[in-house]
Design an enzyme around this catalytic site. Structure first.
Site, PDB file in Angstrom:
ATOM      1  N   CYS A 187      41.693  37.333  36.996  1.00  0.00           N
ATOM      2  CA  CYS A 187      40.573  37.965  37.706  1.00  0.00           C
ATOM      3  C   CYS A 187      39.998  39.148  36.942  1.00  0.00           C
ATOM      4  O   CYS A 187      39.020  39.745  37.371  1.00  0.00           O
ATOM      5  CB  CYS A 187      40.996  38.380  39.118  1.00  0.00           C
ATOM      6  SG  CYS A 187      41.290  36.956  40.181  1.00  0.00           S
TER       7      CYS A 187
ATOM      8  N   HIS B 295      24.328  37.343  45.834  1.00  0.00           N
ATOM      9  CA  HIS B 295      23.889  36.982  44.494  1.00  0.00           C
ATOM     10  C   HIS B 295      23.744  38.201  43.579  1.00  0.00           C
ATOM     11  O   HIS B 295      22.808  38.295  42.787  1.00  0.00           O
ATOM     12  CB  HIS B 295      22.612  36.131  44.530  1.00  0.00           C
ATOM     13  CG  HIS B 295      22.870  34.748  45.021  1.00  0.00           C
ATOM     14  ND1 HIS B 295      22.916  34.447  46.367  1.00  0.00           N
ATOM     15  CD2 HIS B 295      23.129  33.600  44.366  1.00  0.00           C
ATOM     16  CE1 HIS B 295      23.178  33.161  46.518  1.00  0.00           C
ATOM     17  NE2 HIS B 295      23.314  32.635  45.317  1.00  0.00           N
TER      18      HIS B 295
ATOM     19  N   GLU C 127      37.837  37.140  50.411  1.00  0.00           N
ATOM     20  CA  GLU C 127      37.287  36.699  49.126  1.00  0.00           C
ATOM     21  C   GLU C 127      37.605  35.233  48.861  1.00  0.00           C
ATOM     22  O   GLU C 127      36.958  34.603  48.043  1.00  0.00           O
ATOM     23  CB  GLU C 127      37.732  37.591  47.981  1.00  0.00           C
ATOM     24  CG  GLU C 127      39.157  37.480  47.567  1.00  0.00           C
ATOM     25  CD  GLU C 127      39.441  38.311  46.321  1.00  0.00           C
ATOM     26  OE1 GLU C 127      39.992  37.745  45.375  1.00  0.00           O
ATOM     27  OE2 GLU C 127      39.115  39.506  46.305  1.00  0.00           O
TER      28      GLU C 127
END
Length: 127
Positions: free
Chosen positions: A26, A75, A115
């Protein structure tokens, strides 16, 4: 005996981030289909009018969330849009809570961020 209600409004957004301090995969640029929930608490329902029997209209909660979602989250590259150096779920939940608190959302209890479908957190201030 006193009653209390907690309600929530869910919102969703697609966003990317990196965790530069993390020692796993990550650390690289990646994205999620995030789910958030804003929790409102109170001990009295509306007693009259079009919102009678409601703690708060879900549409009102949405009106506080949408500008944050549209201008910083959906986005976006979260490291830039939120100015968080290491935008973990925990840091993002706190960041959203603080934005909603600053906007004056009444009864704000907590912000939950997922998440993935199996990992998330809830941020609240203990009073």
């Amino acid at each position: 005996m006193q009653s209390q209600w907690s309600i929530y409004k869910e919102f969703r957004f697609e966003a990317a981030h990196i965790l530069p301090k993390y020692d796993g995969k990550c650390r690289r640029l990646h994205g999620h289909s995030w789910v958030g929930r804003v929790y409102i608490k109170g001990n009295q329902l509306q007693s009259s009018g079009p919102q009678e029997g409601m703690l708060m209209d879900f549409g009102l909660i949405k009106s506080y969330i949408e500008p944050i979602r549209q201008n910083y989250l959906d986005h976006f590259y979260l490291n830039e849009s939120t100015q968080l150096e290491n935008p973990t779920s925990e840091e993002l939940a706190r960041w959203i809570y603080e934005k909603l608190e600053l906007a004056g959302l009444p009864g704000l209890e907590a912000v939950e961020i997922l998440e993935t479908c199996t990992s998330g957190c809830i941020y609240k201030i203990l009073k």
